[in-house]
Design a protein around this motif. Structure first.
Motif, PDB file in Angstrom:
ATOM      1  N   HIS A   7       0.808  -1.247  -0.070  1.00  0.00           N
ATOM      2  CA  HIS A   7       0.257  -0.044   0.025  1.00  0.00           C
ATOM      3  C   HIS A   7       0.891   1.175   0.055  1.00  0.00           C
ATOM      4  CE1 HIS A   7      -4.119  -1.787   0.641  1.00  0.00           C
ATOM      5  NE2 HIS A   7      -3.545  -2.705   1.124  1.00  0.00           N
ATOM      6  N   HIS A  49       8.615   3.237  -8.426  1.00  0.00           N
ATOM      7  CA  HIS A  49       8.101   4.297  -9.234  1.00  0.00           C
ATOM      8  C   HIS A  49       7.116   3.530 -10.154  1.00  0.00           C
ATOM      9  CE1 HIS A  49      11.776   3.006 -11.543  1.00  0.00           C
ATOM     10  NE2 HIS A  49      10.984   3.506 -12.663  1.00  0.00           N
ATOM     11  N   HIS A  50       7.326   2.208 -10.438  1.00  0.00           N
ATOM     12  CA  HIS A  50       6.504   1.672 -11.347  1.00  0.00           C
ATOM     13  C   HIS A  50       5.301   0.863 -10.612  1.00  0.00           C
ATOM     14  CE1 HIS A  50       8.768   1.937 -14.871  1.00  0.00           C
ATOM     15  NE2 HIS A  50       9.621   1.188 -14.654  1.00  0.00           N
ATOM     16  N   ARG A  52       1.800   1.139  -8.504  1.00  0.00           N
ATOM     17  CA  ARG A  52       0.449   2.038  -8.226  1.00  0.00           C
ATOM     18  C   ARG A  52      -0.040   1.144  -7.250  1.00  0.00           C
ATOM     19  NH1 ARG A  52      -1.302   4.978 -13.956  1.00  0.00           N
ATOM     20  NH2 ARG A  52       0.756   5.921 -14.476  1.00  0.00           N
ATOM     21  N   ARG A  55      -1.159  -3.087  -4.771  1.00  0.00           N
ATOM     22  CA  ARG A  55      -0.421  -3.959  -5.479  1.00  0.00           C
ATOM     23  C   ARG A  55       0.123  -5.409  -4.701  1.00  0.00           C
ATOM     24  NH1 ARG A  55      -1.689  -4.698  -9.984  1.00  0.00           N
ATOM     25  NH2 ARG A  55      -1.297  -2.772 -11.012  1.00  0.00           N
ATOM     26  N   TYR A 111       4.783  -5.646 -10.240  1.00  0.00           N
ATOM     27  CA  TYR A 111       4.693  -4.251 -10.399  1.00  0.00           C
ATOM     28  C   TYR A 111       3.451  -3.570 -10.881  1.00  0.00           C
ATOM     29  CZ  TYR A 111       9.930  -4.894  -9.020  1.00  0.00           C
ATOM     30  OH  TYR A 111      11.002  -5.211  -8.357  1.00  0.00           O
ATOM     31  N   HIS A 112       3.586  -3.782 -12.353  1.00  0.00           N
ATOM     32  CA  HIS A 112       2.209  -3.345 -13.200  1.00  0.00           C
ATOM     33  C   HIS A 112       1.331  -4.461 -13.049  1.00  0.00           C
ATOM     34  CE1 HIS A 112       6.214  -1.970 -15.256  1.00  0.00           C
ATOM     35  NE2 HIS A 112       5.317  -1.076 -15.234  1.00  0.00           N
TER      36      HIS A 112
END
Length: 346
Positions: A7, A49-50, A52, A55, A111-112
């Motif tokens: 988070h 930074h990748h 959001r 996740r 990550y994504h």
């Protein structure tokens, strides 16, 4: 189902979540093992930074197929599979030239996309599009298969550094990556392999497992001088910095033999990425300095073959096996350097 979700830095939660559903072009797996790495510890502390949030973390993934989405062929429920972590686009100029490790459009599991610290997860269509789902060979367990991902990264690094027959190789860093580098260097025909670390306890644990020709305590010795002594003043053919250390990178340049190859395998902290490089050493010794950035889908498949053949054993490197609700304990163990490899078994 249970998941471990990021988070915010310092805020990873074990939560309940609905089971995902495989959409068109996707595959759903039951995660059997998802191993941890130093990157997970960095994410816990600093984020990424990748990512959001929220996740689901975890990118060293092995499991079995439980559902297949529309339009997917060649797979069956019950198939045992390993999932790549780094997902190249497969269509850009670099990918078309076979340079998938440096794809500018690369995405990543955990990550994504939601990763493997979960009971179930979906393998994205983009993974399948680049042949990033691999069958686990017979005789290879799920935990071993999860280690194929870091081994794939090590394989990429040693290919770039051209580790080969008769080389003297120094590996700085005795964590799981360092241990895999020792074993792969031997499999590629290295003559001698030396292992270096500042952490005396972890170095002793690693040396007991992978038996380097010499283990060198950086907390007690001048590493460059010691390596030069061990190599008769010549220096090693290859130096691999398997640690996030600018000092290690500088030492690697200082100790490398003429026409030696230096692999900056471990990246440096974003707030301290600059090192001092004696350019004349690079010039007059004809040194090669190479980076290493993850792995390609092909590297993952090759890593599984090396494990299956016994060329690079990995099962004994897994020193801790934990349930999903103890994933934070596992990351803590990694952070403190108390383990070689920690795997989570949802």
């Amino acid at each position: 189902m249970k998941v471990a979700r990021f988070h915010a830095p310092g805020d990873i939660r074990i939560e309940d979540a609905p089971e995902p559903v495989a959409g068109a072009g996707e595959i759903k797996i039951r995660v059997r093992n998802c191993s941890t790495c130093g990157t997970d510890a960095k994410i816990q502390k600093h984020g990424h930074h990748h990512i959001r949030p929220p996740r689901v973390m975890g990118h060293e993934i092995a499991g079995e197929i439980v559902a297949i989405g529309d339009g997917v062929s060649g797979w069956s429920e019950g198939d045992r599979v390993q999932v790549i972590a780094a997902i190249p686009c497969g269509t850009c100029e670099e990918c078309r030239r076979g340079r998938m490790t440096v794809c500018p459009n690369q995405e990543s599991m955990g990550y994504h996309y939601d990763g493997g610290f979960a009971e179930y997860m979906v393998v994205p269509a983009k993974v399948l599009a680049v042949n990033g789902l691999n069958r686990i060979p017979d005789g290879v367990g799920y935990a071993e298969a999860s280690v194929a991902e870091p081994l794939a990264c090590v394989l990429n690094g040693q290919e770039l550094a051209r580790v080969g027959e008769g080389d003297d190789v120094v590996i700085i860093g005795s964590g799981p990556i360092g241990c895999l580098h020792v074993r792969l260097a031997r499999a590629r025909g290295a003559a001698r392999v030396f292992l270096v670390d500042l952490n005396a306890e972890r170095l002793a644990m690693a040396a007991n497992l992978v038996n380097p020709d010499e283990s060198i305590r950086g907390d007690e010795l001048d590493v460059v001088d010691e390596v030069l002594k061990l190599t008769g003043g010549r220096g090693p053919d290859v130096v691999i910095t398997a640690a996030a250390s600018g000092v290690a990178q500088q030492q690697a340049i200082q100790m490398a033999a003429r026409q030696g190859r230096v692999s900056f395998f471990g990246g440096l902290p974003k707030d301290a990425p600059i090192i001092q490089c004696d350019s004349n050493l690079v010039h007059y010794r004809e040194l090669t300095i190479v980076g290493a950035n993850g792995s390609s889908p092909q590297h993952n498949a090759q890593a599984l073959r090396l494990i299956a053949e016994g060329s690079v054993p990995v099962s004994d490197l897994i020193t801790h096996r934990l349930p999903l609700d103890q994933v934070l304990d596992g990351i803590g163990i990694v952070t403190r350097g108390e383990a070689i490899k920690v795997t989570v078994e949802p």
